[in-house]
Design an enzyme around this catalytic site. Structure first.
Site, short mmCIF file in Angstrom:
data_model
loop_
_atom_site.label_atom_id
_atom_site.label_comp_id
_atom_site.label_asym_id
_atom_site.label_seq_id
_atom_site.Cartn_x
_atom_site.Cartn_y
_atom_site.Cartn_z
N ILE A 174 16.19 3.93 3.30
CA ILE A 174 15.49 4.28 2.01
C ILE A 174 14.52 5.32 2.47
CG2 ILE A 174 13.93 3.34 0.12
CD1 ILE A 174 16.70 2.25 0.32
N SER A 205 1.06 -1.17 0.00
CA SER A 205 -0.02 0.02 -0.30
C SER A 205 0.74 1.16 -0.09
CB SER A 205 -0.77 -0.12 1.25
OG SER A 205 -0.11 -0.40 2.53
N ASP A 258 -3.35 -9.79 7.38
CA ASP A 258 -2.12 -9.76 8.39
C ASP A 258 -1.30 -10.87 7.83
OD1 ASP A 258 -0.30 -9.79 10.26
OD2 ASP A 258 -1.81 -9.35 11.85
N TYR A 264 13.96 -5.85 15.54
CA TYR A 264 14.10 -5.56 14.21
C TYR A 264 15.14 -6.44 13.72
CZ TYR A 264 13.75 -3.12 9.46
OH TYR A 264 13.68 -2.67 8.30
N ALA A 304 14.69 -10.14 13.79
CA ALA A 304 13.83 -10.62 12.67
C ALA A 304 14.57 -10.76 11.21
CB ALA A 304 12.54 -9.47 12.55
N LYS A 305 15.21 -9.58 11.00
CA LYS A 305 15.72 -9.49 9.65
C LYS A 305 16.96 -10.48 9.30
CE LYS A 305 12.91 -6.32 7.99
NZ LYS A 305 11.90 -6.54 6.84
P1 NAP Z 1 6.56 1.23 5.30
O1 NAP Z 1 6.43 2.47 4.40
O2 NAP Z 1 6.22 1.52 6.67
O3 NAP Z 1 5.17 0.22 4.51
C1 NAP Z 1 5.04 -0.97 5.26
C2 NAP Z 1 3.95 -1.71 4.50
O4 NAP Z 1 3.87 -3.18 5.19
C3 NAP Z 1 2.54 -1.21 4.42
O5 NAP Z 1 2.20 -1.34 3.06
C4 NAP Z 1 2.01 -1.82 5.57
O6 NAP Z 1 0.65 -1.96 5.12
C5 NAP Z 1 2.49 -3.12 5.49
N1 NAP Z 1 2.28 -3.98 6.50
C6 NAP Z 1 2.83 -3.73 7.88
N2 NAP Z 1 2.30 -4.65 8.82
C7 NAP Z 1 1.78 -5.72 8.01
C8 NAP Z 1 1.16 -6.79 8.18
N3 NAP Z 1 1.10 -7.42 9.50
N4 NAP Z 1 0.42 -7.58 7.28
C9 NAP Z 1 0.44 -7.13 6.04
N5 NAP Z 1 1.05 -5.92 5.51
C10 NAP Z 1 1.62 -4.96 6.63
O7 NAP Z 1 7.85 0.16 5.05
P2 NAP Z 1 8.84 0.36 3.97
O8 NAP Z 1 10.06 1.27 4.60
O9 NAP Z 1 8.42 0.46 2.56
O10 NAP Z 1 9.76 -1.04 4.18
C11 NAP Z 1 9.23 -2.03 3.46
C12 NAP Z 1 9.88 -3.35 3.86
O11 NAP Z 1 11.43 -2.97 3.72
C13 NAP Z 1 10.00 -3.56 5.23
O12 NAP Z 1 10.17 -5.04 5.41
C14 NAP Z 1 11.17 -3.00 6.00
O13 NAP Z 1 11.71 -3.66 7.22
C15 NAP Z 1 12.16 -3.07 4.80
N6 NAP Z 1 13.29 -2.19 4.81
C16 NAP Z 1 13.01 -0.81 4.69
C17 NAP Z 1 14.28 0.10 4.76
C18 NAP Z 1 13.82 1.54 4.90
O14 NAP Z 1 14.95 2.21 5.02
N7 NAP Z 1 12.74 1.96 4.67
C19 NAP Z 1 15.52 -0.39 5.08
C20 NAP Z 1 15.54 -1.72 5.20
C21 NAP Z 1 14.50 -2.42 4.97
P3 NAP Z 1 -0.54 -0.62 5.66
O15 NAP Z 1 -0.33 0.24 4.95
O16 NAP Z 1 -2.22 -1.41 5.30
O17 NAP Z 1 -0.31 -0.47 7.06
#
Ligand code: NAP
Length: 249
Positions: free
Chosen positions: A188, A14, A63, A155, A158-159
């Site tokens: 990011i 989303s 979820d 975190y 988990a990762k």
């Molecule tokens: P984000 O903007 O916070 O978006 C998180 C997404 O996950 C949203 O679509 C949310 O849905 C969904 N979500 C959360 N809990 C959920 C659940 N239990 N079941 C299904 N969907 C769920 O996160 P992001 O920064 O794009 O990160 C995406 C992935 O990359 C994550 O795994 C994060 O740990 C990893 N990551 C991110 C970064 C970074 O710097 N951003 C760095 C390393 C790794 P809703 O909108 O409905 O809440």
């Protein structure tokens, strides 16, 4: 259209990296399932953007931490599109705290969504991919899973777990023609990192050799590579997408 005829399920699509991945894979010709847990409106907007560009997509609530919901996401994809070729386990949350003060609920919530959620979706899709004798699974880890991070014991655990899971599944599933890899982003620009204090962000930018945060699209394009034929001889790997941050630490 390197993914023409294929179906991709993207969890947490989303917003952020998941949204960029849904748009990117759809542009490459895949029909896309846009999973979300709460933000129905945002998921609907991703679907309509894909449709406006001539693609096909479907929003599915669920979820990922709940095995029943994970099965529902995959079954809905199969019901509507008839196959699942690509699973991107992207859904993730943070509940940051120093370990001494970390609440049991915050430990469990992050492990349940970020690690069990990946396993639940993999398990839900495996029979289908094994029957097809073909499939790609791409799991979102993080450089925090490689390095650890103060205030992110849950975190990081988990990762790091996602990396062990990725390598184990890659070994188990290679004979079935299913490739399993992980992507480890650095910093990011998404809602997840927007929550960090301005000073922490400025300090991080200073340490990134490329001098800026990554964009969600820059992770999405690596995921597209791992989903495409171009990566057909790669499995069990962790691709770091961090502007050089890990080599500077
Ligand atoms: P984000 O903007 O916070 O978006 C998180 C997404 O996950 C949203 O679509 C949310 O849905 C969904 N979500 C959360 N809990 C959920 C659940 N239990 N079941 C299904 N969907 C769920 O996160 P992001 O920064 O794009 O990160 C995406 C992935 O990359 C994550 O795994 C994060 O740990 C990893 N990551 C991110 C970064 C970074 O710097 N951003 C760095 C390393 C790794 P809703 O909108 O409905 O809440």
């Amino acid at each position: 259209m390197v993914l023409a005829g294929q179906v991709a399920v993207i969890t947490g699509a989303s917003r952020g990296i998941g949204r960029a991945t849904a748009l990117c894979l759809a542009r490459a010709g895949a029909r896309v399932v846009v999973n979300y847990v709460r933000q129905e409106q945002q998921a609907a907007e991703v679907v309509s953007e894909i449709e406006q560009n001539g693609g096909q997509a479907l929003a599915v609530a669920g979820d990922v931490g709940d095995p029943e919901a994970a099965r529902h996401i995959i079954e809905t994809a199969l019901l509507n599109f008839g196959q699942v070729d690509i699973l991107v386990n992207n859904a993730g949350i943070t509940r940051d705290s120093l370990a001494a003060r970390l609440k049991a609920d915050d430990w469990q919530a992050v492990i349940t969504t970020n690690l069990s959620g990946v396993f639940n979706c993999c398990q839900a899709v495996l029979k289908t991919m094994m029957r097809q004798r073909r499939g790609r699974i791409i799991n979102l880890s993080s450089i925090v899973g490689l390095l650890g991070n103060t205030g992110q014991a849950n975190y990081a655990a988990a990762k790091a777990g996602v990396i062990g899971l990725t390598k184990s599944l890659a070994k188990e599933l290679a004979p079935r023609g299913i490739l399993v890899n992980a992507v480890a982003p650095g910093f990011i620009a998404t809602e997840m990192t927007a929550a960090l204090p301005e000073t922490t962000r400025a300090e991080l930018y200073r340490r990134i050799p490329l001098g800026r945060p990554g964009q969600a699209e820059e992770v999405a394009e690596v995921i597209l590579f791992l989903a495409s034929e171009a990566s057909r001889y790669i499995t069990g790997q962790v691709l770091v997408v961090d502007g050089g941050l890990t080599i500077a630490m």
